[in-house]
Motif scaffolding. Structure first.
Motif, PDB file in Angstrom:
ATOM      1  N   PRO A  96       0.800  -1.234   0.000  1.00 21.27           N
ATOM      2  CA  PRO A  96       0.000   0.000   0.000  1.00 21.27           C
ATOM      3  C   PRO A  96       0.828   1.277   0.000  1.00 21.27           C
ATOM      4  N   ARG A  97       1.914   1.301  -0.705  1.00 15.93           N
ATOM      5  CA  ARG A  97       2.756   2.490  -0.853  1.00 15.93           C
ATOM      6  C   ARG A  97       3.266   2.525  -2.287  1.00 15.93           C
ATOM      7  N   LEU A  98       3.623   3.698  -2.764  1.00 14.02           N
ATOM      8  CA  LEU A  98       4.240   3.825  -4.081  1.00 14.02           C
ATOM      9  C   LEU A  98       5.749   3.775  -3.935  1.00 14.02           C
ATOM     10  N   THR A  99       6.386   2.863  -4.634  1.00 10.18           N
ATOM     11  CA  THR A  99       7.845   2.766  -4.632  1.00 10.18           C
ATOM     12  C   THR A  99       8.424   3.678  -5.704  1.00 10.18           C
ATOM     13  N   ASP A 100       9.737   3.858  -5.666  1.00  5.96           N
ATOM     14  CA  ASP A 100      10.402   4.646  -6.709  1.00  5.96           C
ATOM     15  C   ASP A 100      10.171   4.019  -8.076  1.00  5.96           C
ATOM     16  N   ALA A 101      10.203   2.692  -8.136  1.00  6.16           N
ATOM     17  CA  ALA A 101      10.006   2.002  -9.414  1.00  6.16           C
ATOM     18  C   ALA A 101       8.595   2.238  -9.942  1.00  6.16           C
ATOM     19  N   SER A 104       8.316   5.759 -11.289  1.00  8.21           N
ATOM     20  CA  SER A 104       8.948   5.837 -12.612  1.00  8.21           C
ATOM     21  C   SER A 104       8.039   5.236 -13.682  1.00  8.21           C
ATOM     22  N   ALA A 105       7.370   4.130 -13.339  1.00  8.64           N
ATOM     23  CA  ALA A 105       6.450   3.506 -14.295  1.00  8.64           C
ATOM     24  C   ALA A 105       5.276   4.432 -14.606  1.00  8.64           C
ATOM     25  N   LEU A 106       4.777   5.124 -13.597  1.00  9.55           N
ATOM     26  CA  LEU A 106       3.693   6.082 -13.821  1.00  9.55           C
ATOM     27  C   LEU A 106       4.144   7.206 -14.750  1.00  9.55           C
ATOM     28  N   ARG A 108       6.415   7.020 -17.058  1.00 11.26           N
ATOM     29  CA  ARG A 108       6.510   6.482 -18.422  1.00 11.26           C
ATOM     30  C   ARG A 108       5.129   6.294 -19.035  1.00 11.26           C
ATOM     31  N   THR A 109       4.184   5.893 -18.209  1.00 15.87           N
ATOM     32  CA  THR A 109       2.842   5.605 -18.716  1.00 15.87           C
ATOM     33  C   THR A 109       2.055   6.877 -18.999  1.00 15.87           C
ATOM     34  N   PHE A 110       2.319   7.919 -18.199  1.00 17.59           N
ATOM     35  CA  PHE A 110       1.618   9.203 -18.364  1.00 17.59           C
ATOM     36  C   PHE A 110       2.647  10.316 -18.549  1.00 17.59           C
ATOM     37  N   PRO A 111       3.289  10.391 -19.706  1.00 23.85           N
ATOM     38  CA  PRO A 111       4.315  11.418 -19.931  1.00 23.85           C
ATOM     39  C   PRO A 111       3.726  12.823 -19.835  1.00 23.85           C
ATOM     40  N   GLY A 112       4.529  13.731 -19.296  1.00 21.43           N
ATOM     41  CA  GLY A 112       4.083  15.105 -19.144  1.00 21.43           C
ATOM     42  C   GLY A 112       3.272  15.359 -17.893  1.00 21.43           C
ATOM     43  N   GLN A 113       3.081  14.335 -17.059  1.00 17.59           N
ATOM     44  CA  GLN A 113       2.277  14.464 -15.836  1.00 17.59           C
ATOM     45  C   GLN A 113       3.139  14.322 -14.586  1.00 17.59           C
ATOM     46  N   ASP A 114       4.394  14.698 -14.673  1.00 19.96           N
ATOM     47  CA  ASP A 114       5.314  14.492 -13.549  1.00 19.96           C
ATOM     48  C   ASP A 114       4.848  15.208 -12.280  1.00 19.96           C
ATOM     49  N   ARG A 115       4.353  16.437 -12.429  1.00 22.97           N
ATOM     50  CA  ARG A 115       3.952  17.194 -11.237  1.00 22.97           C
ATOM     51  C   ARG A 115       2.766  16.529 -10.546  1.00 22.97           C
TER      52      ARG A 115
END
Length: 483
Positions: A96-101, A104-106, A108-115
């Protein structure tokens, strides 16, 4: 396009075909090069594999190899080749936590949505106590997955025909975020309770009655919908899913003090809302890529390789990609030799010509079996908690209500209880399906693999437990591979 020539340890001819998020061919010449290589290698059976585990290049390669190895272990045919379908998808890990990996996958999957992604991770990691913090998760998630109403991908938001609902957005993105998170928290608790049980529920084999003795509805599934006897999950994975009532509990009384346990519970639900919101966007994208990318690619391969039988295999959201590719085929030479869907993240009514609970309309994939030379084999397991518990909560669209039937029936998943609403659909156990000449030569067949597909931690359960030699044998049997 990659090939087995790049890997000296590869034991079977293999290639990859890449699509972007809109279903576009990566360079425009992939199909022609694959067809040339297949002819040169003397390939008689070509297996196309689609899954969603494309978090990074290593994960993709690992999952591709595990699928191929199943076939390598089962037989030594020299004339079987593999094409991996690569597309912008991803999967979540059970913690139930988001890892660094995962972050990073998010990205790649949603480019331009880093913020937006960074903000979402900060929220689900820090779990702030301030008022409205959980609502921020819902707001940021909508920003992450929203698409313009006229975007082509919106036509793939639901597995029901578009005449049913003018609005096809999932209610989880627009209902009260607190209520939705409570609903997912409830599902997570049920998933852990399922995992802790020492004995699994027994299988039930139902026989359809005749005349006035014919049952209308059973706890294990509606026989008049499936029109076949056979194995069914014993019950809905949670009793509250089978009841026609609101799916989320009421809110806390105004002014009541929130305990730490209740706070953590709500944020566990918020994390699962993020997972399911992203999964919805990936499933939606899978339909688009299947219909506009893989479908024409299949047409080109079929035309260029008239002596090669093409077999489609999809897992999870990859199964949705494969199914919509078959729907989008436009070729006069016939479609694939077989289709096998493993734990498909599709509505169990997707293939129905008419929905039992509706006056009109049916599944978006009704009739696709007519485009397949062999059978459409749908593998399911009632140990798949991702599809049995979480999918029904995530799949409900705006304006829909389970007023007459439970959520498990109305919004159930193909990978949890098999094909529903299709007359004459055969239902077999995995062992039965592997018997000589057990599979039909065409049409739909549901295969209950619960005896084998059963391992995995909650909340996903057995959703990813598909690397079994029995399933490779099933794919071979469906397509008569090597015969």
């Amino acid at each position: 396009m990659s090939s087995s020539e790049d890997d000296p340890e590869s034991t079977r001819p293999r290639w990859a075909i890449q699509f972007d998020a809109d279903g576009g061919d990566a360079d425009g010449g992939q199909c022609a090069r694959i067809a040339d290589a297949v002819r040169a290698a003397g390939i008689r059976d070509l297996v196309l594999l689609a899954h969603s585990a494309h978090n990074d290049a290593d994960t993709t390669a690992d999952v591709d190899a595990r699928f191929r190895d199943l076939f390598t272990d089962e037989a030594a045919d020299d004339d079987v080749g593999f094409v991996s379908v690569h597309w912008p998808g991803m999967r979540f890990e059970p913690e139930p936590r988001l890892t660094d990996a995962t972050e990073s996958a998010l990205r790649r999957t949603f480019p331009g949505q880093d913020r937006v992604i960074a903000k979402l991770r900060a929220l689900v990691d820090e779990r702030p106590h301030h008022f409205g913090a959980v609502d921020d998760v819902g707001m940021m998630l909508r920003r992450l997955v929203e698409e313009p109403l006229d975007a082509p991908v919106t036509a793939y938001a639901t597995d029901m025909s578009d005449e049913l609902l003018p609005q096809s957005e999932p209610a989880m993105l627009f209902d009260s975020t607190d209520h939705v998170c409570e609903g997912f928290a409830r599902a997570l608790e049920q998933a852990h309770q399922e995992a802790e049980r020492t004995e699994q529920r027994p299988e039930r084999i139902e026989q359809p009655g005749r005349g006035t003795e014919a049952p209308t509805v059973s706890k294990s599934g509606t026989l008049t919908e499936a029109e076949s006897a056979g194995p069914r999950p014993a019950d809905a994975p949670a009793d509250w899913l089978s009841r026609p009532e609101p799916l989320t509990p009421g809110t806390r009384a105004f002014g009541a003090t929130e305990s730490k346990g209740a706070h953590d519970r709500l944020w566990d639900g918020a994390h699962q809302l993020l997972c399911q919101g992203v999964s919805y966007a990936i499933r939606r994208r899978a339909g688009l890529i299947g219909g506009t990318g893989l479908a024409p690619a299949l047409g080109q391969l079929t035309e260029a390789l008239p002596d090669t039988r093409i077999h489609l295999v999809g897992h999870g959201a990859g199964a949705r990609l494969v199914a919509y590719a078959v729907r989008g085929l436009r070729t006069a030479r016939g479609g694939p030799a077989s289709v096998t869907l493993l734990q498909a993240a599709l509505s169990h009514f997707a293939f129905a010509g008419r929905l039992p609970q509706q006056m009109r309309g049916g599944g978006a994939l009704a009739g696709v079996a007519q485009s397949v030379a062999g059978p459409v084999v749908c593998v399911y397991s009632h140990h798949d908690l991702e599809l049995g518990l979480l999918f029904p909560l995530a799949y409900r669209m705006i304006g829909e209500s389970p007023s007459l039937v439970g959520a498990d029936r109305m919004w159930g998943a193909l990978g949890y209880d098999g094909v529903q609403g299709v007359e004459g659909c055969l239902t077999l156990t995995l062992a039965g399906a592997l018997a000589e000449h057990a599979l039909p030569s065409s049409g739909y067949v549901s295969v209950d693999a619960s005896a084998v597909v059963r391992g995995g931690a909650p909340p996903q359960g057995a959703h990813f437990d598909v690397f079994h030699p029995e399933l490779a044998r099933l794919v071979r049997a469906a397509g008569r591979v090597g015969r």
